[in-house]
Motif scaffolding. Structure first.
Motif: not given
Ligand code: ADP
Length: 584
Positions: A495-512
């Motif tokens: 029942g837990d949830s998992i959230t995946i996000n991809v965004f840009e931060e400074s000079d990096y692409v971040v996969v959260m």
């Protein structure tokens, strides 16, 4: 001015020399003058008596002789000399001026005995003013070779002494002037000699205070000039040597100050005489000044014992100071005669080395442990099958499934280990190319949707853009993302949830990748990337985990020039961030 100075000594010697010469000359002059004057009087006395004797001639009787001489005395007119006719007893028979009645002087007695004497009489006649000195000369008057009377003449000699005294006075005056002059000349002369010596001595003092740059002026061509020249050469050489030594010293000090190893220097008593900044960082030296204070708690030896040991060569000790392991290397330092002057201790920080060693040991222990568990299971199931369980088909299938599962676990473990080893040895080939990170993330999510659904977990993907490009090996990056997502599924409850996000931060692409799972305790957060580290070993094993997934992920991220971060709260959830350098 010091009385012992060279100047004063020279003046004294000079004055003494002049004094000695003057006194010697004066004495010689005085004796010469006096003996000449006496000889002159003596000669004149002899001459007068001889002339008179010749004039009077021979007599046949004593009475005739006496009469002749009385007449001669009567005729003799001399204001200063005195003439006496004496009998054979020295009594005055006749005289031009009567002063005494008898003259029994050595000369008179010799004449009475018809003998000659070299030495003239010295007679002192009492006068009103003072004693006056006379020289006396006596000759016998003979009749038929028999002494009948004595003719005695006194000539004044006191003038000789008077003249002598005035000569002595002049000589003393001359000596006095000579001394004054010799003092003056002595000073001039010694000044001339000592001036360059004083200059040299002053220069030597300046040199001892460090002034070696200004050479002295060479003023003369003589020995002193030569000495000055040599002195200048010596100063130049000394300056050169000192500059060389101090530059060597500076070099050494710079090396000591900047080297990462610590250096301690002790004297023969164990007193600390030198330490470099690295030492303070390595072992801390606050208020510690002796070998005992510094190493007393760590080494089981006294300084004297250590000195006798290091005579034979270097001695090493490994000690642990708080969290640090340091290697102490003691060596003696000697003087020119090979006597021990103290010891030098080089301190090396071997903490990393030690930790690596420990990690290696731990790794081997971990690998053995991880392999032993499935092997034991496989072996016991296989034995049970051999011992008869084979007959029961259902049990056989069950057991073979377990054996298969355990073999899979071992294969996974060995594969992970091989992969890590290849990554460590830089043997892994990465196919670096421009890839679309968003697509890889989406693909990975799709593969894990079924697992999430099985656990009734929701897996949501959010991204503002669908086209984040990076440079990397698509398979490896997918491996990393899948590992993190699989962990999120594994370590989250139903029942837990998992959230995946991809965004840009400074000079990096971040996969959260965020989950609302069990979370990781704070103290374990930094260690989860270590090999075989698992927060809950039993749970991880039950989930088929090897404890190597995050270690591999970290290596792959490092290779791509990125990094991996994690935040977590126990019971709330965990969030992993994968930072990839952004290509654009
Ligand atoms: P494993 O094969 O055991 O999963 P990993 O290296 O992937 O090994 O992970 C190391 C440990 O980190 C896991 O054993 C687990 O305890 C912890 N961990 C990893 N991800 C999570 C997560 N999302 N939530 C909670 N714990 C996690």
């Amino acid at each position: 001015m010091r009385m012992k100075s060279l100047k004063w000594r020279m003046v004294t010697i000079y004055v003494l020399l002049v004094l000695i010469v003057m006194i010697a000359c004066g004495t010689m002059i005085v004796t010469q003058i006096s003996s000449n004057a006496y000889r002159e009087i003596e000669n004149s006395l002899k001459k007068s008596i001889s002339t008179s004797m010749e004039a009077i001639g021979e007599s046949s009787t004593k009475e005739e002789a006496i009469t002749k001489w009385e007449n001669a005395i009567k005729e003799y007119r001399d204001s200063e000399r005195k003439l006496f006719l004496l009998d054979t007893n020295g009594k005055v028979i006749y005289a031009d001026k009567i002063v005494r009645e008898t003259y029994l002087t050595p000369m008179v007695m010799a004449a009475i005995d018809d003998k000659t004497m070299k030495e003239f009489d010295k007679v002192y006649e009492k006068n009103k003013d003072d004693d006056k000195e006379y020289l006396g000369y006596a000759r016998p008057i003979k009749v038929n070779d028999e002494v009948v009377a004595v003719i005695y003449m006194l000539a004044p000699s006191w003038q000789v002494k008077v003249n002598l005294y005035s000569t002595i006075k002049i000589i003393i005056l001359a000596i006095f002037f000579a001394i004054i002059l010799s003092i003056a000349f002595g000073f001039m002369f010694s000044n001339f000699l000592t001036k360059p010596i004083i200059a040299l001595s002053n220069k030597a003092r300046d040199m001892s205070e460090g002034d070696l740059d200004n050479p002295m002026e060479v003023l003369s061509d003589d020995e002193i000039g030569e000495l000055t020249k040599n002195f200048n050469i010596m100063a130049k050489e000394l300056n050169h040597n000192i500059t060389e030594i101090s530059s060597e010293k500076n070099k050494l000090e710079t090396v000591f100050a900047h080297m990462t190893d610590g250096i301690l220097v002790f004297d023969t008593e164990g007193l600390l005489i030198h330490s470099n900044p690295a030492t303070r960082k390595l072992i801390g030296l606050t208020n510690k000044n002796t070998f005992l204070e510094i190493f007393g708690d760590y080494l089981d030896t006294t300084y004297d014992r250590l000195l006798t040991h290091i005579k034979g060569g270097i001695r090493q000790h490994i000690i642990r100071i708080k969290e640090k392991y340091v290697n102490l290397c003691f060596a003696p330092y000697l003087d020119q005669n090979e006597n021990i002057m103290g010891s030098i201790c080089v301190i090396q920080d071997i903490t990393k080395h030690k930790k690596l060693e420990e990690m290696q040991k731990e790794f081997v222990a971990n690998v053995s442990h991880e392999l032993r568990t499935p092997l034991t299971t496989i072996k016991s199931y296989a034995e049970t099958l051999i011992n008869g369980a084979l007959d029961d088909r259902e049990i056989t299938v069950d057991f073979l499934n377990v054996i298969n599962h355990e073999s899979d676990r071992m294969t996974a473990l060995v594969q992970d280990l091989l992969e890590l080893s290849r990554l460590d040895n830089k043997q892994t080939k990465f196919r670096m190319q421009s890839i679309n990170l968003s697509h890889i993330v989406e693909g990975s999510i799709n593969k894990f949707q079924i697992h999430a659904k099985k656990k009734h977990q929701t897996m949501v993907y959010n991204s503002t853009e669908n086209d984040y490009k990076i440079i990397g090996d698509a398979n490896r990056i997918e491996q990393v993302i899948k590992n993190i997502i699989s962990n999120a599924v594994k370590y989250s409850n139903e029942g837990d949830s998992i959230t995946i996000n991809v965004f840009e931060e400074s000079d990096y692409v971040v996969v959260m990748i965020e989950d609302t799972g069990m979370g990781i305790p704070n103290e374990d957060l930094t260690r989860i990337f270590d090999r075989f580290y698992r927060v809950d070993k039993a749970r991880s094993r039950a989930m088929g985990g090897t404890g190597l997934g995050l270690a591999i992920a970290k290596e792959i991220m490092d290779y791509h020039g990125g990094h991996i971060n994690v935040t977590s709260e126990i019971g709330v959830g965990t969030c992993f961030y994968l930072y990839f350098p952004y290509e654009g």
